[in-house]
Design a protein around this motif. Structure first.
Motif, PDB file in Angstrom:
ATOM      1  N   ALA A   9       0.876  -1.293   0.076  1.00 10.92           N
ATOM      2  CA  ALA A   9      -0.006  -0.121  -0.084  1.00 10.92           C
ATOM      3  C   ALA A   9       0.774   1.099  -0.027  1.00 10.92           C
ATOM      4  O   ALA A   9       2.187   0.960   0.307  1.00 10.92           O
ATOM      5  N   GLY A  10       0.136   2.342  -0.358  1.00 12.67           N
ATOM      6  CA  GLY A  10       0.924   3.741  -0.235  1.00 12.67           C
ATOM      7  C   GLY A  10       1.858   4.085  -1.293  1.00 12.67           C
ATOM      8  O   GLY A  10       3.150   4.299  -0.757  1.00 12.67           O
ATOM      9  N   LEU A  11       1.462   3.820  -2.501  1.00  6.32           N
ATOM     10  CA  LEU A  11       2.623   4.120  -3.636  1.00  6.32           C
ATOM     11  C   LEU A  11       1.879   5.544  -4.511  1.00  6.32           C
ATOM     12  O   LEU A  11       0.680   5.584  -4.633  1.00  6.32           O
ATOM     13  N   GLY A  23      -1.837   4.360  -5.824  1.00  6.25           N
ATOM     14  CA  GLY A  23      -2.037   3.235  -6.186  1.00  6.25           C
ATOM     15  C   GLY A  23      -1.424   2.179  -5.381  1.00  6.25           C
ATOM     16  O   GLY A  23      -0.735   2.650  -4.366  1.00  6.25           O
ATOM     17  N   TRP A  24      -1.322   0.922  -5.899  1.00  3.97           N
ATOM     18  CA  TRP A  24      -0.751  -0.191  -5.120  1.00  3.97           C
ATOM     19  C   TRP A  24      -0.193  -1.191  -6.301  1.00  3.97           C
ATOM     20  O   TRP A  24      -0.598  -1.221  -7.194  1.00  3.97           O
ATOM     21  N   LEU A  25       0.824  -1.967  -5.750  1.00  4.32           N
ATOM     22  CA  LEU A  25       1.344  -2.969  -6.677  1.00  4.32           C
ATOM     23  C   LEU A  25       0.929  -4.352  -6.292  1.00  4.32           C
ATOM     24  O   LEU A  25       1.021  -4.662  -5.114  1.00  4.32           O
ATOM     25  N   TYR A  33      -2.207  -0.709  -9.674  1.00  6.74           N
ATOM     26  CA  TYR A  33      -3.529  -0.647  -9.665  1.00  6.74           C
ATOM     27  C   TYR A  33      -3.992   0.696  -9.055  1.00  6.74           C
ATOM     28  O   TYR A  33      -3.182   1.053  -8.048  1.00  6.74           O
ATOM     29  N   GLY A  34      -4.745   1.158  -9.433  1.00  2.41           N
ATOM     30  CA  GLY A  34      -5.405   2.837  -8.989  1.00  2.41           C
ATOM     31  C   GLY A  34      -6.028   2.360  -7.729  1.00  2.41           C
ATOM     32  O   GLY A  34      -6.929   1.872  -7.606  1.00  2.41           O
ATOM     33  N   GLU A  49       7.242   5.041  -2.811  1.00  3.25           N
ATOM     34  CA  GLU A  49       6.561   4.842  -1.618  1.00  3.25           C
ATOM     35  C   GLU A  49       5.799   6.272  -1.151  1.00  3.25           C
ATOM     36  O   GLU A  49       6.640   6.961  -1.400  1.00  3.25           O
ATOM     37  N   PHE A  50       4.612   6.052  -0.633  1.00  2.36           N
ATOM     38  CA  PHE A  50       4.191   7.441   0.053  1.00  2.36           C
ATOM     39  C   PHE A  50       3.722   7.000   1.445  1.00  2.36           C
ATOM     40  O   PHE A  50       3.047   5.851   1.531  1.00  2.36           O
ATOM     41  N   GLU A  51       4.152   7.619   2.372  1.00  5.30           N
ATOM     42  CA  GLU A  51       3.832   7.438   3.949  1.00  5.30           C
ATOM     43  C   GLU A  51       3.093   8.542   4.405  1.00  5.30           C
ATOM     44  O   GLU A  51       3.414   9.538   4.356  1.00  5.30           O
TER      45      GLU A  51
END
Length: 56
Positions: A9-11, A23-25, A33-34, A49-51
């Protein structure tokens, strides 16, 4: 969780056309995926990555 969850999570995903979306991988398929609509992002060229300290 009692089992492995094959999603990171968190991309922030970047598309070939210059688009950016959260999105996520999928670790099983390697596809992005969005987060907003859950659809595959076929022209994704990368992600970072997004935190956040806020969970939704």
């Amino acid at each position: 969780m009692s089992h492995d969850f094959p999603i990171e999570a968190g991309l922030v995903v970047f598309s070939r056309d210059g688009g950016v979306q959260f999105g996520w991988l999928d670790l099983t398929t390697g596809s992005y995926y969005g987060e907003a609509d859950g659809r595959c992002i076929p022209d994704a060229v990368g992600a970072i990555e997004f935190e956040s300290d806020v969970t939704h």
